[in-house]
Enzyme design. Structure first.
Site, short mmCIF file in Angstrom:
data_model
loop_
_atom_site.label_atom_id
_atom_site.label_comp_id
_atom_site.label_asym_id
_atom_site.label_seq_id
_atom_site.Cartn_x
_atom_site.Cartn_y
_atom_site.Cartn_z
N ASP A 149 0.82 -1.22 0.00
CA ASP A 149 0.00 0.00 0.00
C ASP A 149 0.85 1.28 0.00
OD1 ASP A 149 -2.38 1.45 0.13
OD2 ASP A 149 -3.26 0.09 1.60
N ASP A 209 -10.07 3.41 -3.41
CA ASP A 209 -10.78 2.19 -3.01
C ASP A 209 -12.21 2.11 -3.54
OD1 ASP A 209 -8.53 2.16 -1.49
OD2 ASP A 209 -9.54 1.58 0.36
#
Ligand code: GAL
Length: 417
Positions: A149, A209
């Site tokens: 990430d 997301d």
């Protein structure tokens, strides 16, 4: 004799030279299941073992879903004296290796998560500056996959070079372990990973997301085009599709645009909307990572995620993402080359009313030279109805439900001489 023995043992010490995008992994987009969309931080060993067992017993494994990926919130929040990471002992009382061994015994592979920052997005200890140590730890546990990430990156982003260098450090560290570990980069499309990541990673997220919604505009996901600065989160399915089409051509075998994990089965969309979501992820060659409760699935969910013919489009050996050929208001048409002179076509209706949509041979084969002859009669198969629709010449018109798709396959598009 002695010389050859010395040579042999010296060679054995040289780590296998594997390069992320060239590590033999993700030849077709990876498939599996990830904890995040359904469970967020509420994960533990039992939940993951139960999911893995269900992936086998439900038959999902036989459809190709073979990675079980542990997302954020598995970590203990202190490194050991030797700087190694450990899992949270209350969530993973036997440690990670025992869990990984159990999942391997089921014939599945295992993935783990960290961030190229000082902390993960969930606020746990992350790997910036500890790439070699952490890669070795994961290899020791038997990990087969890393999702990496972008949170708390200490300002080391904003130019492709800064992002590239930061993500390459982990790519090198994974390769140095000698264990093939699929490297899934998750920087939400910042700095254009489709341009810089294909030589270091097997896939890269191209959007903020996803959330379990078809088309709601949400201020948390301000980008409507791929080249905007704030990827955000709570991005709807249509928002992600509209961004993904622009970078489709950057995908290749071993390096894929990742449209984010699937929401099918999580309850926020209708059956038609989920079918559209899955269709487009498959056709745009995104990794297919389930994000639902696989221990308890409705027949509607199974119908979508266990359709062999749709999965075969995603895993096709032509490796070409479908291309958006036109947009007319709420309607979009996609066309993609498949192996053996077959072609996938998607009629997508994002509108609130059912519509009849037409695709002509000129639309479908616009980029093929020469075009497939308009007089050619071609058998068309409906991949969701799992039946032939008969033969068509020059064009095909089909009824497409509201917020829905028709996904069809042209069985022979060889140009007759
Ligand atoms: C986000 C990422 C999500 C999930 C989450 C965990 O940045 O895009 O997929 O991994 O972090 O905190």
């Amino acid at each position: 004799m002695i010389t050859s023995l010395i040579l042999a043992s010296a060679l054995a010490l040289v780590p296998t030279q594997v390069l992320a995008a060239d590590n033999g992994l993700a030849i077709t987009p990876q498939m599996g299941w990830n904890t995040w969309n359904k469970y967020g931080c509420n994960i533990d060993e039992q939940l993951i073992l139960d999911a893995a067992k269900s992936i086998v017993s439900s038959g999902l494994k036989d459809y190709g879903y073979n990675y079980v990926i542990i997302d954020d919130c598995w970590q203990k929040n202190k490194r050991e004296k030797n700087k190694e990471l450990l899992p949270d002992p209350t969530k993973f009382p036997r440690g990670m290796k025992a869990l990984v061994d159990d999942i391997h015994d089921m014939g599945l592979k295992v993935g783990i998560y960290s961030s190229a920052g000082t902390l993960t997005c969930g606020g746990h200890i992350a790997s910036l500056g500890y790439e070699e140590t952490d890669a070795k730890t994961w290899a020791k546990w038997g990990m087969d996959y890393l999702k990496y990430d972008n949170c708390y990156n200490q300002g080391q982003s904003g130019t492709p070079k800064l992002s590239y260098d930061r993500y390459k450090a982990m790519s090198d560290a994974l390769n140095n372990t000698g264990r093939p570990i699929l490297y899934s980069l998750c920087n939400w499309g910042e700095d254009g990973p489709w341009n810089f990541a294909s030589t270091i990673a097997n896939s890269w997220r191209m959007s903020g997301d996803i959330y379990d919604n078809f088309n709601r505009a949400d201020p948390a996901c301000p980008c409507e085009t791929y080249d905007c600065l704030l990827p955000g989160f709570r991005c709807s399915v249509m928002n992600i599709i509209n961004k993904a089409v622009a970078v489709g051509q950057k995908a290749r075998s071993g390096g894929w645009n990742d449209l984010d994990m699937l929401e099918v089965g999580n309850g926020g969309m209708s059956h038609e909307e989920y079918r559209l979501h899955y269709t487009m992820w498959a056709a745009l060659k995104s990794p297919l990572l389930l994000g639902n409760d696989v221990t308890n699935m409705t027949s509607e969910t199974k119908e979508i995620i266990m359709n062999k013919e749709v999965i075969a489009v995603n895993q096709d050996s032509s490796y070409s993402p479908a291309v958006r050929m036109w947009v007319k208001g709420d309607q979009q048409m996609f066309s993609g080359n498949l192996a053996n002179n077959t072609q996938v076509v998607i009629l997508l209706n994002a509108g609130d009313k059912a519509a009849k949509m037409t695709a002509t041979w000129d639309d479908i084969w616009f980029y093929s030279q020469p075009h497939v002859d308009a007089s050619k009669s071609i058998e068309v198969r409906d991949l969701w109805k799992k039946q032939s629709l008969g033969n068509f010449t020059d064009r095909i018109s089909l009824d497409v439900p509201a917020h829905g798709v028709r996904m069809i396959k042209f069985m022979d598009s060889a140009q007759s001489s």
